[in-house]
Each structure stands twice: as structure tokens, then as C-alpha cells.
Motif scaffolding. Structure first.
Motif, PDB file in Angstrom:
ATOM      1  N   ILE A   1       0.845  -1.196   0.000  1.00 40.70           N
ATOM      2  CA  ILE A   1       0.000   0.000   0.000  1.00 40.70           C
ATOM      3  C   ILE A   1       0.877   1.242   0.000  1.00 40.70           C
ATOM      4  N   ILE A   2       1.992   1.178   0.709  1.00 40.01           N
ATOM      5  CA  ILE A   2       2.872   2.349   0.766  1.00 40.01           C
ATOM      6  C   ILE A   2       3.565   2.565  -0.576  1.00 40.01           C
ATOM      7  N   GLY A   3       4.114   1.482  -1.126  1.00 38.67           N
ATOM      8  CA  GLY A   3       4.803   1.612  -2.409  1.00 38.67           C
ATOM      9  C   GLY A   3       3.874   1.990  -3.542  1.00 38.67           C
ATOM     10  N   TYR A   4       2.684   1.417  -3.538  1.00 36.44           N
ATOM     11  CA  TYR A   4       1.769   1.681  -4.638  1.00 36.44           C
ATOM     12  C   TYR A   4       1.189   3.083  -4.538  1.00 36.44           C
ATOM     13  N   TRP A   5       0.995   3.551  -3.304  1.00 33.67           N
ATOM     14  CA  TRP A   5       0.488   4.903  -3.080  1.00 33.67           C
ATOM     15  C   TRP A   5       1.543   5.939  -3.500  1.00 33.67           C
ATOM     16  N   ALA A   6       2.779   5.703  -3.067  1.00 33.38           N
ATOM     17  CA  ALA A   6       3.814   6.709  -3.297  1.00 33.38           C
ATOM     18  C   ALA A   6       4.237   6.758  -4.761  1.00 33.38           C
ATOM     19  N   ILE A   7       4.464   5.608  -5.346  1.00 33.64           N
ATOM     20  CA  ILE A   7       5.093   5.565  -6.663  1.00 33.64           C
ATOM     21  C   ILE A   7       4.317   4.716  -7.667  1.00 33.64           C
TER      22      ILE A   7
ATOM     23  N   ILE B   1      15.369  -9.716   4.512  1.00 40.03           N
ATOM     24  CA  ILE B   1      15.675  -8.515   3.731  1.00 40.03           C
ATOM     25  C   ILE B   1      15.420  -8.736   2.242  1.00 40.03           C
ATOM     26  N   THR B   2      15.673  -9.968   1.784  1.00 38.83           N
ATOM     27  CA  THR B   2      15.387 -10.285   0.389  1.00 38.83           C
ATOM     28  C   THR B   2      13.892 -10.200   0.115  1.00 38.83           C
ATOM     29  N   TYR B   3      13.151 -10.756   1.057  1.00 38.13           N
ATOM     30  CA  TYR B   3      11.705 -10.688   0.912  1.00 38.13           C
ATOM     31  C   TYR B   3      11.217  -9.241   0.826  1.00 38.13           C
ATOM     32  N   VAL B   4      11.671  -8.404   1.759  1.00 39.03           N
ATOM     33  CA  VAL B   4      11.233  -7.008   1.762  1.00 39.03           C
ATOM     34  C   VAL B   4      11.624  -6.329   0.452  1.00 39.03           C
ATOM     35  N   THR B   5      12.806  -6.657  -0.030  1.00 38.33           N
ATOM     36  CA  THR B   5      13.280  -6.031  -1.266  1.00 38.33           C
ATOM     37  C   THR B   5      12.422  -6.399  -2.472  1.00 38.33           C
ATOM     38  N   TYR B   6      12.249  -7.699  -2.689  1.00 36.28           N
ATOM     39  CA  TYR B   6      11.518  -8.053  -3.913  1.00 36.28           C
ATOM     40  C   TYR B   6      10.063  -7.616  -3.823  1.00 36.28           C
ATOM     41  N   CYS B   7       9.499  -7.680  -2.616  1.00 31.15           N
ATOM     42  CA  CYS B   7       8.108  -7.265  -2.448  1.00 31.15           C
ATOM     43  C   CYS B   7       7.948  -5.790  -2.807  1.00 31.15           C
ATOM     44  N   THR B   8       8.866  -4.982  -2.340  1.00 31.68           N
ATOM     45  CA  THR B   8       8.819  -3.553  -2.649  1.00 31.68           C
ATOM     46  C   THR B   8       8.995  -3.318  -4.147  1.00 31.68           C
ATOM     47  N   VAL B   9       9.972  -3.980  -4.728  1.00 33.94           N
ATOM     48  CA  VAL B   9      10.270  -3.748  -6.142  1.00 33.94           C
ATOM     49  C   VAL B   9       9.099  -4.171  -7.036  1.00 33.94           C
ATOM     50  N   ILE B  10       8.518  -5.324  -6.733  1.00 32.75           N
ATOM     51  CA  ILE B  10       7.418  -5.792  -7.580  1.00 32.75           C
ATOM     52  C   ILE B  10       6.230  -4.863  -7.497  1.00 32.75           C
ATOM     53  N   SER B  11       5.817  -4.519  -6.268  1.00 33.82           N
ATOM     54  CA  SER B  11       4.578  -3.749  -6.153  1.00 33.82           C
ATOM     55  C   SER B  11       4.774  -2.282  -6.514  1.00 33.82           C
ATOM     56  N   THR B  12       6.017  -1.815  -6.477  1.00 31.99           N
ATOM     57  CA  THR B  12       6.260  -0.395  -6.751  1.00 31.99           C
ATOM     58  C   THR B  12       6.702  -0.137  -8.184  1.00 31.99           C
ATOM     59  N   PHE B  13       7.435  -1.069  -8.772  1.00 28.71           N
ATOM     60  CA  PHE B  13       7.972  -0.822 -10.107  1.00 28.71           C
ATOM     61  C   PHE B  13       7.509  -1.835 -11.155  1.00 28.71           C
TER      62      PHE B  13
END
Lengths: 448, 448, 448
Positions: B61-67, B125-137
Motif C-alpha cells: 500500500i505504501i509503495g503503490y500509493w507513493a510511486i 531482507i530479500t523478501y522485503v526487497t523483492y516485495c517492494t520492487v514488484i509492487s512499486t515498479f
């Protein structure tokens, strides 16, 4: 013209939305049944009961799509047929998908009731057979009788001052009494699970317990949630004046009826045994909701006191009766669905507006035409009884030869070895809780 | 004027209501993924997989909202951009919240698919990274390509008699093929869990089993429920003539496709192994529903026989292939989502109206212009293939350097000690089932 | 005229549909609370906590139907009453069932919060008593104060440039602060569970752990799902221009607020303890959603950063405080609901449009009338504080004599023997996981 176009378009869309969203939640009741049953069996039969509930949805959509819908609502328009529809097989020439989807989820509910009654001993092929037959033939034809315009129960009898029609808003009869009756038959054909009725009656040590109270309760919670949509959604339209009001009334009556059934049962059980039972209270609550199906759209909320209390007590009586009869229905599917369903059909003709109670009150207060009202009310009650009887006879007599044949060919019940050792490993190759998947290696963290 | 005002006001509200209520149920799919995966891992890694699924919703929700939203649909109006949106970051100057909320829940679904493939060994940390990258970019840009008006896949090619457009109603491609491809990559980078592929091939004793069939099935039931909203809701409007009809058609096609996939898989598995598998049937059913995403809004129900059967068999083939390749995907995320997703994209160009099958039927029956129809149908199928390829290439090539970097820096996978002993205690300090929390003191009540 | 008729009819139906479908999902939150709590107690008290949550719904519908609604919204029209409604007992003369059903599910939520705080030691009769009192008297009267047109908090103070009104969109105050305050009182009266605060402070070996992380997480997922409907549904209408927009905004703000609360808590916890906690992150997420209740309909999404972060940190502080005070609240019901609820009331007057932050920004930028804006904003904040205080005082002072009386008569808490050995067997006769229901006979299939 503009207004008519607007109104039509609008209501078509909103009705579809309403049907689809209610149907979604009713579909989720499959999950509720699955966990109600999974928690109530022993761990060695958990996978077995779960796959049954998964396949219910799958088998039923195919059967109902190919044949069931046609038998239920597929009138061809060339004259009415009192007993069975006969067109629109495979939905050919049909496109009212919202209505189809809504009817399908009801059909799946009717079929899924039975799996509780035959739990822990039923052969897979038997399960597939009865599930197909119920959702494709028995239930659709019943709904034609009761819910299609041309069905004989729905048309009822009109003669002089008497005008009776089958009165079953959300399916106390065609869904629950049907499923409950077949449950009785199936449990009787199957015979009890090994160890259910020990020879030495005092020996309670063999009592068969389910393996997980939380799973059973989870199923119960999901079913309560689903029942509100089941009964509220049965308005099946949100476009006529007052529809929205009726939806909410049905939901309020459903939860009230369930609450009274649960509390009366809990009280009686505590009085008799000194324990506050959770599992049986859930069943009682569900039987109250089943009983609410028939008349929840037109009863005053106070009337639900009687619907609920009646359903709770009938559930109590029927579940005791089954034990007396030494018929093993692990989930009390008969007591909940047939008991609640029958009481629903009766109570909707007794304590709804225009019912026997209202007619009696008129008579007592000496209102005009009160005699006619009484005649009409009792005739309606009589018609409900006839319809209830027809539902039971139809359901049981259709399934009887099928179960009989399966029994003769030895396909009804798993072997003694499989039953004792459990169905999961032998039939499915999947233990519910494989031992090797448990435990961890941080033993210093576990301080006992 | 009055009527227009009325119509606009109505539809704005009812569309919002529709989007929000469908989005709610799709949001609940996070719970479905969580339990599908939680049941399929060993008890020592249960907390780990659950927190991943919880954080999916939060990070996304944060990544998709921001970017994310900006990249997907944030066209500024000053000329189109084929590849990426570039305005409305942090939703500035934007207020169509119903549409945003609806798109967000899809984005969260795309991100959550991967956690199954890397279960039981992935670093936090890998999980947090890929999750952010997929949903944001990754996912937002894909949806710009395929679902925004100005995206290159959505615009397609128009040339002479040919007019192709990316055809993916509910996301077989941009959601599932994307998530499935990344699952493959992630599982390959991670390497198999210790003990998954024993050196002695005959030694099945080390087969890794999930710890709870009921939890996996619970997840499956919730996902089936959610998928109906996922596909039905993708109409994303309930205001045009026929919208309600399409919603229901999509739901009916989804459950039909899932049912055929489940039953064909179950049949083949029983034929090969003599067991009625529950866990794999659930996966097959889901892959059928994934395949239905692309064309469920415009197919005839009979066509879903082929969508479902195809999806079930492709799932079977791909899951076998993964074992051959010795790539360990504990949840079969690749086989379910990439297999089902790819078949969905293909089948919607083959057996939907206007598809290859219809064009062939035209040609065979010698209809007018049947040559043109055939050209168009094959061109469309070709364009779907190009788009499918683009999705895979984009997803994989974006994630490749990220996984590579994480691997080089030793952040990809937990240490051998942690993997063997379990992630829950070491990483989270929370055992899923603490031994000391079990047992009671009324031993005379327990008769073994 | 036609148009007016059409408009009225439409909106009545669509509003009912909206209220009923949101209420359905809010009703399902009972299931969420049940599993959040069931997983957090020891297995010996699982049945006990589940039956409490089942009965919440049942007791509450009866109490709210008979009396609660009348006290909350039953104004007779003959002059306003600032403090309590006094007509429509048993819904007599009332028929707006959609509104009633919607209010009932809120009432059930308020009552259910407390069961977490008294878990594992509360007498059954105490539970029934407080549940009845809260849903029938305390909560309905609070909603009269805050949400009925004639309530004193809702009318607020109008004087000169100042116009303050109680501002609590979805119940941060009347639902959560109320339930949370009573939770504190109840936990304090009960005293800690045996072994919760060992004499030797270094001895962590007696730490009491819940028996199932997956069940707690399941409850958390269901509550997140439900909260979106709780907050979005609180628009309570879908017929005014912009209603649909507000529903979606409320949902987006709710999930954003929950996400920030979860992530800030997770970060702080990791910084302090080096572990990624799941259970406490769920609580933090819920407290963020609780805090969002008050202002989620009118805040900009960026403001939710502060709502969420604030809620996460307040939850952290209050849960630590409870341990310092040696008050045993097994589910952190006080910290989550009172903490989140209070911060919600404050933040909605600080960072919503027209709030203190906006007034300060005006003042800093030297806008016209910025002094008046500041006065108004601070007055509103003051009124919110007064209302919050009133909610706490009312809730606590109503329950105090009741708990005191129950304690004096020895009905508050179960005996030490029952607490140590577990409530399930003694009180309910139903073990959550009967040992004899586990295991199977195919031992050659189990390779350890």
C-alpha cells in the motif's frame, strides 16, 4: 422513455451486483461446511472430508450447468410443466448469468449437507455419486416444484376462499429438509462408525471425538456469516420498492433466530449436564438459522423467539433420537437441517403475518372474516405439510435405490481396515498433520 | 439535465460501491495465500511465512500509493507515454480513490505470489526487497503497458484488416504470469531446500511435507472465494448496459474453469498413483482460475472446459518439469501462476468469440470474409504471444540483477543452521505452536 | 415527480444494500476476534474463548434489539434528549432494519473487545454479565451521546466563532475507547493469570505463550478485512454526491494507517530485540486501523503516516506500561483499542482538514482569519478531549460497581484449580484437541 430506459438499465445492473455479491458469500459457505466437518472428525480422516467439500463446488457447477438448471428453471414457454423443466440444457439459449450463478451456489449448499452424515466411512465413489445426483437431479427438480412459477407446489391450490402456495423464502424445505432427509438415509445405510455405539452402554471411553474444536468453530462462524447472505440474498432482487428493507429484515430475523436457538440449547444443556457446550451450541445456532430460512422475510422479529426456541429444542430432540436409534450422524446433519428445515416450513405458516397465530388472534378478538382467515391459515399450514412430505418422499425415494445398489456392490463403505486406520493415508496419500513436519532445532528456546 | 445529473450521480456512487466491495474480497485473498503457504511449510517456518504475507499488504500500500500508481496510471495528459506513467506521485492531484483502492489490491496479489516459491529459506531482507520492487515498479509498469490506454501493449497494432490489442481481462498476464515468472527466477536463485532432492533418488524418506493440510485447504477455499471477486470485479464498472451480466459470466466461467482443471488433474493423478490427492487438486483448481482471468468476460461457458482442462494439464506438466530441473518451488507458484497465466493469454485468443476456433469454424463453413477473420485471429494470437514474452522478459530481467546482488552479498538465503533448525525461533522469536502452551490438568478426563 | 420517485426508490434500495453488505463483513469480525484470541491463549482454554466470541453475537442481538437500539436512537420526537433515547423498545413502531442491522454489528464489536483482556481466568457468568451490560446499556448510550442528532457530544458547543462537535466517524471513541477502557478495568479487577508475573523477575521461563500463531494471525487477517468494511461502511449511505468516493478514501486511509503502524512497530521491535515479531506487529497494525476510525473519511492519505506511526508507538508504550503495572491483558486489548482509539480522536482534530496542523500552517503563512481558525481548531481538539474523557469515565464508572459486586460474591474469577488445569474441560466438557482423536494406523507411511 428516458426514465424507463434509465430505470431498467440501472436495476438490471444493480440487481446483478446484488445477486453476485450475495452469491459470493454463499459460495464461501462451502468453506464453512468444510471446517465444521473437518474439526468434527478424527485427524486420520481430515483430508478426506476436506476434499469432499472442495469437490462439492466443482462437481456441482458442472452438473448444474449441464442439466440441473434446465430441470429447475428451463421452461420452454410452450405450456407449463408442473414437475420438471426441460430446456436450456448447457444453458443453451440462456444468458441470465447472475440468476444462474445465484441458483448454483444454493444447489452446492444442498449437496454439501450430506457429507457430514457419512463422514469417516464413506467410499469416494459413493460420495461422487450422491453429490452428482443431488445437485443435478434431486435438488433442481425440487426447486422447480417449489420456486419455478409453473411448479406444482408453487402454484398450490386455489379454491373458494382458500389460496395456498408453497411458502419457503430461502429454502428451509427445498435446500435443508432435502439435504437433511438424505443425510438420514445415508447415515442409516452406512451404519455407525466402528466404536460409536459400544456394546457396554456404560462404557463411554470409546466416545468418538472430533480432533479440533477451533476448526469446527471456524466453520460455524463462517456459516453464520454465510447464512445472513443466504437468507438476505434470497430476496434475489434489490429493485422493487421495499426490497432493501426486506433484505435487512431477513438478516435480522436470521441472527435473532439463531441466537435464541443457541441460548435455549445452551441453557437446557447446562441444566442437564452442568457444562457450557460450544460444539452443540453451534449446531443449535445453525438449526435456528435453517428454521429462519422459510419465513425470515415476512416475520416480525419477536416471532423469531419462537422460531429459534423451537429450532433449538427440535434439534435437541432429534439428535437424541438418532442416538436412541443408533444411527450415527457425526455432524448431526439430519437434526440440524431436517429438524430446522421442517420447523421453518411450519413456523412460517404459523407465526408469520397471515399465519395461524394471527388468524387465531383475529378470531379471539372477534374481527370480521376471522373464520375465513382461520380456514385460509390452516389450509396454508396443511399445504406446507404436504409439501414438506413431498420433499422428504422425493429425496429419500430417489436416493434409496442408489444407496441400495452401492451397498449391494460393496461400494458404499470403506473396508474395516481402512476405517480403523484412517482414510487419509490410504485413499489420499496425505496425512493432515505429518509428524515429520513438526518440531524445530532450537531446543534451548523451549523451556518446559 | 435532471436525468443526466441523476444518472451520473447514481453511477458514480454505485460504481464506487462495486469497486470497493470487490476490492475488499480481493484484499482477503492475502489471507488465502497466507494459509495456502502456511500449511505447506514445516511448522518451524510457519510464523515466517505468515509475517511475509502480512507485510505484503503493508509494504504494497505504501509503495503503490507513493510511486506505483503514478507509474501505472499517472499520465499527465501532455502526450501519451507508451512505457510508463509519470505523474500523480503520492496521489497528488488525484482523487479517484475507488479506482486506486481496486488497483492496489491487484498489485498486492502480484507481489504475494512469489513468497510461496522462496518459502523456508529466504532472508527477510530479500523478501522485503523483492516485495517492494514488484509492487512499486515491475507490476505497475506492466499494467501501464497492458491496461492503461496509452500503453504499448494495450494500443497494439492496427494495420489494414489487422487490429490487435493486448487482451487480458483480469490479469492472467500482468498479474499471474509476472508473479509466476519471478517465482521461477527466485526459486532458481535460492536453490532447493536442504533435503529436497536427496542424492539417492530412490530415497523418498526425506520428502518435505507441509505441516497442516487443513491450513492449506483453508487458504485454497479463501482463494477460490477471492478469485470469483478478482475476475468478476475486473469489469471495474457496473454502470454500462450489460456490466452486471458480464460480472456474473466472469464468475461462472471462473468456477467452471477451476472445476474442470481440478477434476482432470484429480483423474490423471488417480490414474497414475491410485490416490485422490487434495493438495495438488487445490493447486490445479487455482491454475484453472488463473487461466480464466484473461478471457472469462467474453467466453461461452462451454469454452471453459478447454481452459480448465488445459490449465490442469499444463500445471501437471510444469510441476513435473520443476522437479526434473531440480528447482524447488514449495508451493508450485511457477506452475500455477505462470502456467495458468500463459494458458489464459493463449486460450482467450483461441476460444473466445472472434478467436482462432471461431475463425476456423467460419472458414470450414465457408462464411464470407472468413479469410480476413482467420488473419485477424492469428494476428491477435501472435500479439498475445509477444505480450506474454514481453511480460516474462521484463519481470525476469528487472529482478535478475537484484537477486544476483543479494546472492553475491550473501543476503539471499538464511544460513544452513537457521534453515535446518527453522526460521521462526531464530528470526522472529515466535514458535508457531509452543509446546508449553499445550496440555491440561484434567487427566482423568482423557481416556486414551 | 417521476424523477423524485425514481431517485428515492433507487437510493433507498441501494443504501440498504450497501449497509447490509458492509454489516455482513463487520459481523464476520466476530470470527476475527475469536481466532485472534483463541491462538493467544493456551490450548486448555481454547474452547472457553471461542464460546465467548460466539455468544457475543447472540447475546448482543437480543440485548440491542430489546433495549439497546431504543437507548441509542429511539428518540420519540417529543423534544430532544441529550443523554438517552427512550422509545422503540423491541423495535416497536420502527422498521428501518438496514440501519438497525448496521448498528447492531457495531455494538457486537464493542462488546467483544473485552473478552481478550479477561481471557483464561474469567467466570462464565461474569462474561455473560458484562457482555449484556455493554451491548445493552453502555455502548448504546454512548452512541446516543456521540452519534444521535440530539446527543450532547454530537451537538457540541456553538459560541461566537467556535463551533465544536464530537468528531468520530467510525467509532475510535464510542466503540474502541469504550471497549478498551473496560478492558483495562476488567483486567485490573481480575488480577493477572497465575504465573504471568513471576516473583523472580529474571525468570522468563514462566512466560505465558499462546498456543497457535496461525490462529492468531488468521484472526488478524480477518480483522484487517473487516476493518476496511468497518471504516468504509461508516459512511452509512451511498446516495449523496461523493459518498462512494468517501467510502474508498476511508478504506485507503485505514490500510495506510495500519501499514505505517505495523512497520514502525516492527522496526522499533527489531531495533530493540533483534527479532521480526509477527504477533505484536498484528496488534500494532490493528491499533493503526483503530486510530484511523475517527478521521479516515476526511484525511489526506499522507496524514495517515502520522496516524499510523502515532498509533504504533502509543500501542508500544501502553503495552509496556501494562507490564510495568503488572496488569495482565493477554490480548493487549487496552493498548490496542484504548490507545488506538484515543489517538484516533486526537489525530482527527489535529491532522484532518480544518485541524490544528492546517490552522497552524495557515497562521504561519499569514492567511486571513488564521487566528479564528486556530481558535476553532484548538477548541475542537479540546472538545474531543472532553468527549474522550466522558467516554472513559462513563464506561469505567458503569462497569466498576458491577465488577466489584461480582468480585465480592466470588463470581469474577474461576478457582485456582480450574485456572491451572484449564477451563475447557471443567467448564465446557470439550477439550480443544482431544488426544484420542489424533493418530492413524498406517505407521509404515510415517518415516520419521
Amino acid at each position: 422513455a428516458e426514465i424507463t430506459r434509465l430505470e431498467t438499465g440501472f436495476y438490471e445492473n444493480v440487481n446483478s451486483f446484488f445477486l453476485c455479491s450475495m452469491a459470493l458469500i454463499i459460495f464461501f459457505m462451502q468453506c464453512g461446511f468444510a471446517y465444521l466437518e473437518a474439526g468434527a472428525v478424527r485427524s486420520k480422516n481430515t483430508t478426506n472430508i476436506l476434499i469432499k467439500n472442495l469437490l462439492d463446488s466443482c462437481i456441482c457447477i458442472i452438473g448444474y450447468w449441464a442439466i440441473g438448471w434446465a430441470l429447475a428453471y428451463g421452461d420452454s414457454g410452450e405450456g407449463v410443466n408442473l414437475f420438471v423443466g426441460h430446456s436450456q440444457f448447457f444453458l443453451s439459449g440462456f444468458s441470465d448469468y447472475p440468476r444462474f450463478f445465484f441458483q448454483y451456489v444454493f444447489s452446492a449448499t444442498a449437496a454439501t449437507i450430506v457429507s457430514g452424515a457419512v463422514a469417516e466411512r464413506c467410499e469416494f465413489i459413493t460420495y461422487v455419486t450422491y453429490c452428482t445426483v443431488i445437485s443435478t437431479f434431486i435438488y433442481p427438480i425440487l426447486t422447480h416444484w417449489g420456486w419455478a412459477e409453473s411448479g406444482w407446489m408453487a402454484r398450490g391450490i386455489t379454491s373458494g376462499i382458500i389460496d395456498t402456495k408453497y411458502d419457503d423464502f430461502a429454502g428451509s424445505g427445498v435446500v435443508h429438509l432435502c439435504g437433511g432427509s438424505i443425510s438420514f438415509l445415508a447415515a442409516w445405510f452406512m451404519g455407525p462408525r466402528i466404536g460409536k455405539f459400544p456394546e457396554n452402554e456404560d462404557d463411554e471411553s470409546d466416545e468418538i471425538l472430533g480432533h479440533s474444536v477451533p476448526f469446527t468453530a471456524l466453520g460455524g462462524f463462517i456459516l453464520m456469516f454465510g447464512f445472513l447472505a443466504f437468507n438476505g440474498g434470497s430476496v434475489a432482487s434489490i429493485s422493487h420498492a421495499g426490497d432493501g428493507h426486506t433484505v435487512a429484515l431477513a438478516m435480522v430475523n436470521t441472527i435473532l433466530s439463531g441466537a435464541f436457538a443457541a441460548l435455549i440449547y445452551l441453557g437446557v444443556h447446562y441444566y442437564n449436564h452442568g457444562k457450557w457446550t460450544l460444539l452443540l451450541t453451534i449446531n443449535a445456532c445453525l438449526s435456528g438459522m435453517v428454521a429462519a430460512c422459510a419465513g425470515c422475510n415476512k416475520m416480525e422479529p419477536w416471532a423469531c423467539i419462537w422460531v429459534g426456541v423451537g429450532a433449538g429444542l427440535i434439534y435437541l430432540a432429534l439428535s437424541k433420537m438418532m442416538i436412541r436409534l443408533k444411527i450415527d450422524d457425526p455432524l448431526d446433519a439430519f437434526a440440524v437441517h431436517a429438524g430446522g428445515g421442517f420447523w421453518g416450513l411450519m413456523s412460517s405458516s404459523i407465526i408469520s403475518h397471515g399465519g395461524v397465530v394471527y388468524a387465531l388472534a383475529d378470531a379471539v378478538s372477534g374481527a370480521e372474516n376471522s373464520g375465513d382467515h382461520l380456514s385460509q391459515a390452516f389450509a396454508q399450514l396443511g399445504w406446507q405439510m404436504i409439501c414438506a412430505l413431498a420433499i422428504v418422499v422425493w429425496s429419500v425415494s430417489f436416493m434409496f435405490p442408489i444407496f441400495w445398489l452401492l451397498k449391494k456392490t460393496g461400494k458404499l463403505r470403506v473396508s474395516e481396515e481402512v476405517e480403523i486406520n484412517g482414510l487419509d493415508v490410504f485413499k489420499h496419500g496425505e496425512m493432515a498433520y505429518p509428524l515429520r513436519a513438526y518440531g524445530h532445532g532450537w531446543h534451548d528456546f523451549e523451556r518446559a
